[in-house]
Write an enzyme that holds these catalytic residues in place. Structure first.
Site: not given
Length: 291
Positions: A80, A213, A234-235
């Site tokens: 990124k 999300g 992602g997380s």
């Protein structure tokens, strides 16, 4: 960027279609992602949940850390850069990154202008929450679009909203007469050729992924059924109880997104999902960056 280079970059991004792209923080996580069947990995020093928790200014990851991840896997590696920070993009191109994500997850470097992506050989990924944002990024040279969602929350609601919004606006463009497309292009602030493409084909001129999300196999399948051509996670993986099993399950969910029996099987016994934050409990920080 030469026109044929841009076409090549769009085709490179098409090769990720139907795949899962996972955020990783070190070579070990990258190897887990590759073994689970990830189409690519996103090298990040801090995943969105940590960026959100810690606050402050978040910047491009250390090139040394990115190179370690590049050396650990054979699948494409993304990284990124801040919105508008073309020097960070130049650095990533210099270390031969496979894709650059001009990302609202990091602190914007420029509140008005995005990177001129046509100046680079490397394909760019950009976030969008509606058709106008998507087409403006494509006009700048983006080879791939993803929903913005609200990263680091584990709450799918924003990604769903953005994907539905894009689909509704695409259908609206399809229903216009040919002579109405010029006004639509003016309203969206994009070249009319892009609006004409959407009108004719009923989709974006580049591949369109879901992000923000996604925490469960069901989340991934939901986004695919809503029209996503792949997902970013992602997380949701490495903040969960059993990252190896969950990573593999999300990859299978994207492949089998229309098969509830398989989705039920792979959703079993995954350990605890990331705790997550409800959108009503937070200020929407990231989705509003970079319009």
């Amino acid at each position: 960027m030469a026109e044929n280079r841009y076409e090549l970059n769009k085709n490179l991004a098409q090769m990720l279609k139907g795949g899962v792209i996972m955020d990783v923080q070190n070579p070990e996580q990258a190897r887990i992602a590759e073994a689970a069947g990830a189409a690519a990995v996103m090298a990040l020093e801090r995943i969105p949940a940590d960026i959100r928790a810690v606050g402050g200014v978040s910047r491009m990851s250390d090139p040394k850390m990115i190179k370690e991840i590049q050396g650990a896997v054979s699948i494409p590696v993304m990284a990124k850069v801040r919105i508008g920070h073309f020097v960070e993009a130049q650095i990533l191109e210099a270390i031969e990154i496979d894709y650059i994500d001009e990302s609202e997850v990091l602190s914007p470097a420029d509140n008005r202008f995005h990177v001129d992506k046509k100046e680079f050989q490397v394909p760019f990924v950009c976030g969008a929450k509606d058709l106008g944002e998507a087409l403006r990024r494509i006009a700048e040279g983006a080879s791939m679009i993803r929903t913005k969602g609200e990263p680091g929350t584990g709450d799918i609601v924003q990604a769903v909203r953005h994907m539905r919004m894009m689909s509704q606006e695409i259908r609206r463009i399809q229903n216009l007469r040919e002579d109405e497309l010029y006004v639509a292009a003016k309203d969206l602030q994009v070249p009319v050729e892009l609006v004409q493409y959407v009108h004719k084909h009923g989709k974006l001129p580049v591949v369109n992924f879901a992000a923000g999300g996604i925490a469960t196999p069901a989340d991934a399948a939901l986004m695919m059924q809503l029209g996503a051509e792949g997902v970013f996670v992602g997380s949701g993986i490495f903040k969960s109880g059993d990252p190896i099993k969950r990573a593999s399950a999300i990859v299978k969910a994207v492949t089998n997104y229309r098969n509830p029996q398989i989705l039920a099987q792979i959703s079993e016994d995954l350990g605890e999902a990331m705790v997550g934050i409800n959108e009503n409990e937070i200020q929407i920080l990231m989705a509003e960056r970079g319009k």
